[in-house]
Design a protein around this motif. Structure first.
Motif, PDB file in Angstrom:
ATOM      1  N   ALA A 129       0.833  -1.207   0.000  1.00 13.57           N
ATOM      2  CA  ALA A 129       0.000   0.000   0.000  1.00 13.57           C
ATOM      3  C   ALA A 129       0.867   1.256   0.000  1.00 13.57           C
ATOM      4  CB  ALA A 129      -0.933  -0.016   1.203  1.00 13.57           C
ATOM      5  N   TYR A 130       1.931   1.255   0.815  1.00 14.16           N
ATOM      6  CA  TYR A 130       2.867   2.379   0.869  1.00 14.16           C
ATOM      7  C   TYR A 130       3.491   2.615  -0.509  1.00 14.16           C
ATOM      8  CZ  TYR A 130       7.321   4.743   1.860  1.00 14.16           C
ATOM      9  OH  TYR A 130       8.389   5.594   1.844  1.00 14.16           O
ATOM     10  N   SER A 131       3.936   1.539  -1.142  1.00 22.35           N
ATOM     11  CA  SER A 131       4.591   1.650  -2.441  1.00 22.35           C
ATOM     12  C   SER A 131       3.631   2.171  -3.505  1.00 22.35           C
ATOM     13  CB  SER A 131       5.163   0.286  -2.856  1.00 22.35           C
ATOM     14  OG  SER A 131       6.068  -0.196  -1.878  1.00 22.35           O
ATOM     15  N   LEU A 132       2.396   1.691  -3.482  1.00 20.53           N
ATOM     16  CA  LEU A 132       1.401   2.141  -4.457  1.00 20.53           C
ATOM     17  C   LEU A 132       1.017   3.602  -4.230  1.00 20.53           C
ATOM     18  CD1 LEU A 132      -0.900  -1.011  -4.658  1.00 20.53           C
ATOM     19  CD2 LEU A 132       0.542  -0.095  -6.486  1.00 20.53           C
ATOM     20  N   THR A 133       1.034   4.049  -2.982  1.00 24.89           N
ATOM     21  CA  THR A 133       0.756   5.455  -2.694  1.00 24.89           C
ATOM     22  C   THR A 133       1.784   6.346  -3.389  1.00 24.89           C
ATOM     23  OG1 THR A 133      -0.206   4.900  -0.543  1.00 24.89           O
ATOM     24  CG2 THR A 133       0.505   7.178  -0.850  1.00 24.89           C
ATOM     25  N   HIS A 134       3.049   5.934  -3.387  1.00 24.84           N
ATOM     26  CA  HIS A 134       4.093   6.714  -4.048  1.00 24.84           C
ATOM     27  C   HIS A 134       3.981   6.614  -5.570  1.00 24.84           C
ATOM     28  CE1 HIS A 134       6.728   8.257  -0.817  1.00 24.84           C
ATOM     29  NE2 HIS A 134       6.072   7.345  -0.111  1.00 24.84           N
ATOM     30  N   VAL A 135       3.580   5.463  -6.083  1.00 25.46           N
ATOM     31  CA  VAL A 135       3.407   5.314  -7.533  1.00 25.46           C
ATOM     32  C   VAL A 135       2.261   6.190  -8.045  1.00 25.46           C
ATOM     33  CG1 VAL A 135       2.640   3.700  -9.319  1.00 25.46           C
ATOM     34  CG2 VAL A 135       4.456   3.035  -7.747  1.00 25.46           C
ATOM     35  N   TRP A 136       1.144   6.168  -7.328  1.00 27.70           N
ATOM     36  CA  TRP A 136      -0.016   6.967  -7.737  1.00 27.70           C
ATOM     37  C   TRP A 136       0.192   8.457  -7.439  1.00 27.70           C
ATOM     38  CZ3 TRP A 136      -4.078   6.019 -10.774  1.00 27.70           C
ATOM     39  CH2 TRP A 136      -4.445   4.697 -11.019  1.00 27.70           C
ATOM     40  N   GLY A 137       0.955   8.757  -6.384  1.00 25.18           N
ATOM     41  CA  GLY A 137       1.142  10.152  -5.994  1.00 25.18           C
ATOM     42  C   GLY A 137      -0.087  10.754  -5.371  1.00 25.18           C
ATOM     43  N   LYS A 138      -0.950   9.906  -4.867  1.00 21.90           N
ATOM     44  CA  LYS A 138      -2.171  10.359  -4.202  1.00 21.90           C
ATOM     45  C   LYS A 138      -2.642   9.270  -3.256  1.00 21.90           C
ATOM     46  CE  LYS A 138      -4.125  10.730  -8.271  1.00 21.90           C
ATOM     47  NZ  LYS A 138      -5.120  10.974  -9.364  1.00 21.90           N
ATOM     48  N   ALA A 139      -3.544   9.617  -2.353  1.00 20.59           N
ATOM     49  CA  ALA A 139      -4.050   8.658  -1.381  1.00 20.59           C
ATOM     50  C   ALA A 139      -4.847   7.565  -2.096  1.00 20.59           C
ATOM     51  CB  ALA A 139      -4.911   9.358  -0.341  1.00 20.59           C
ATOM     52  N   LEU A 140      -4.629   6.310  -1.709  1.00 22.32           N
ATOM     53  CA  LEU A 140      -5.285   5.195  -2.401  1.00 22.32           C
ATOM     54  C   LEU A 140      -6.806   5.206  -2.283  1.00 22.32           C
ATOM     55  CD1 LEU A 140      -2.853   2.193  -1.847  1.00 22.32           C
ATOM     56  CD2 LEU A 140      -2.786   4.039  -3.532  1.00 22.32           C
ATOM     57  N   PRO A 141      -7.401   5.663  -1.148  1.00 19.77           N
ATOM     58  CA  PRO A 141      -8.869   5.735  -1.119  1.00 19.77           C
ATOM     59  C   PRO A 141      -9.422   6.642  -2.221  1.00 19.77           C
ATOM     60  CG  PRO A 141      -8.002   5.880   1.102  1.00 19.77           C
ATOM     61  CD  PRO A 141      -6.824   5.964   0.175  1.00 19.77           C
ATOM     62  N   ALA A 142      -8.720   7.742  -2.517  1.00 21.54           N
ATOM     63  CA  ALA A 142      -9.166   8.637  -3.586  1.00 21.54           C
ATOM     64  C   ALA A 142      -9.067   7.957  -4.942  1.00 21.54           C
ATOM     65  CB  ALA A 142      -8.335   9.919  -3.567  1.00 21.54           C
ATOM     66  N   VAL A 143      -8.000   7.165  -5.130  1.00 20.93           N
ATOM     67  CA  VAL A 143      -7.849   6.404  -6.381  1.00 20.93           C
ATOM     68  C   VAL A 143      -9.004   5.419  -6.538  1.00 20.93           C
ATOM     69  CG1 VAL A 143      -6.423   4.734  -7.629  1.00 20.93           C
ATOM     70  CG2 VAL A 143      -5.335   6.624  -6.375  1.00 20.93           C
ATOM     71  N   LEU A 144      -9.254   4.625  -5.485  1.00 17.68           N
ATOM     72  CA  LEU A 144     -10.310   3.614  -5.553  1.00 17.68           C
ATOM     73  C   LEU A 144     -11.667   4.260  -5.786  1.00 17.68           C
ATOM     74  CD1 LEU A 144     -11.049   0.591  -5.255  1.00 17.68           C
ATOM     75  CD2 LEU A 144     -11.343   1.010  -2.807  1.00 17.68           C
ATOM     76  N   ARG A 145     -11.910   5.397  -5.137  1.00 20.10           N
ATOM     77  CA  ARG A 145     -13.209   6.053  -5.261  1.00 20.10           C
ATOM     78  C   ARG A 145     -13.440   6.575  -6.680  1.00 20.10           C
ATOM     79  NH1 ARG A 145     -16.640   7.685  -1.539  1.00 20.10           N
ATOM     80  NH2 ARG A 145     -15.091   7.498   0.137  1.00 20.10           N
TER      81      ARG A 145
END
Length: 383
Positions: free
Chosen positions: A217-233
């Protein structure tokens, strides 16, 4: 009078719908369209028996999930509650056939913790990143994306995205106060021996470990450059009409900086609190999307190629893919069900089950985990 050409078009459309299997998707904020078991060629008696079984076999742990968590992981050194928890409701669930609601029980609108079901949502966020080429390949080493030292050292530098997704990395380190070796240590033997054991080569041994999932989850947060809940939403849950009530939490201290912005790094479960808090209806929507190969009302939101990869057995564990459990032959195989069946599973009896053979999605909440196979055995009689 219909022309032969129109008849052929009608036949083609009918065959297309049949091939897709799923032909109903619930609209946002609308009542889910129901069908009786008989209308979808299921045996009503077996469906009702399965429903009654779920109600009679409630998870035996405390409804105060803080107590249940501390009890469930009491053998782990240093274990503590680091993220939000919530008292749970009673047994609840849904059975969908071809997208239609065949049966439900309990309060399906209640938002509850879902524990390691969160892992399958996290896997999906990784899939969205792969679809958008934010991750070129799951065989890439993670340290070529995350170069802050988290994957430094002879062993950790070998770890690929696939190793993290299949829980075969044997990453060594500490994240948010959690030590990799202290997460689910062996029930027997000396802890110091476990702490200083020889590490397994990445990709060779599967070990269920929340610290390493949180690392993903930490690594994906850096890849996306945004919070993962916002990505999923924005990328998935809003487009498929999910409610606005679900939340995805991290630990109190799990903050990281990306491009000068402080972001919360979420967890892949509720092992120490946190994870996704969600209602049964939204879980069912997520399962329905996967049943339909990533499509919702004809629009592709996550690629079928990713779903295929995510549900391919890993070499170390034939019952595990990319943070999804699989019904392939192995220790967790459910007799009588297709090997193409796959599911998300979480502490306390939270399940999202996707059965392509029967165009079926089953969601259970707070079913005694040891009874899920018997529940499915009863439901199998409906076919």
């Amino acid at each position: 009078m219909r022309t032969p050409f129109l008849i052929l078009i009608g036949l083609f459309l009918a065959l297309t719908v049949k091939a897709q299997g799923v032909n109903y998707f619930p609209a946002r904020n609308a009542d889910w369209v129901t069908r009786s078991p008989e209308e979808v060629k299921m045996e009503a008696t077996a469906v009702n028996q399965a429903l009654a079984f779920a109600l009679q076999n409630e998870y035996s742990g405390s409804r105060d999930l803080r107590i249940a968590i501390l009890k469930g992981f009491e053998r782990e050194p240093f274990h503590e509650i680091l993220g939000p928890t919530k008292k749970r409701g009673g047994p609840a669930g849904m059975i969908l056939k071809n997208g239609y609601l065949i049966a439900s029980w309990g309060d399906i609108q209640r938002v509850d913790m879902t524990f390691s079901v969160t892992k399958s949502f996290l896997s999906t966020v990784a899939g969205l990143a792969a679809d958008r080429k934010l991750i070129e390949s799951t065989s890439d080493k993670v340290d070529s994306y995350i170069w802050d030292g988290t994957f430094s050292g002879e062993h950790n530098a070998k770890i690929t995205w696939e190793h993290l997704l299949q829980q075969t990395s044997d990453w060594s380190g500490e994240l948010w106060g959690g030590k990799d070796w202290a997460d689910r240590p062996p029930r027997e033997g000396d802890l110091d021996d476990w702490k200083f054991r020889k590490q397994n080569e990445p990709g060779t041994v599967m070990e269920y470990n929340d610290v390493r999932v949180n690392l993903l989850a930490y690594s994906l947060t850096h890849v996306w450059g945004k919070a993962l809940p916002a990505v999923l939403r924005t990328e998935l849950m809003d487009p498929i009409g999910a409610s606005t009530t679900w939340r995805w939490f991290g630990y109190e201290n799990a903050w990281t900086e990306v491009d000068g912005v402080e972001l919360k790094s979420v967890t892949g479960g509720g092992h120490s609190g946190g994870g996704i808090f969600i209602n049964t209806l939204d879980m069912a929507r997520f399962g329905l999307l996967f049943l339909n190969e990533g499509k919702w009302e004809g629009k592709q939101f996550i690629s079928s190629a990713w779903i295929q990869k995510a549900t391919t057995p890993s070499i170390p564990n034939p019952n595990y893919g990319y943070l999804w459990w699989l019904n392939t032959k192995g220790e967790r195989h459910w007799e009588g069900w297709s090997e193409s069946l796959f599911y998300a599973a979480g502490f306390g009896g939270n399940f999202i089950i996707v059965d392509r053979e029967h165009d079926l999605v089953v969601v259970t909440r707070w079913l005694e985990p040891s009874q899920i196979e018997e529940f499915m055995k009863i439901l199998r009689k409906a076919f």
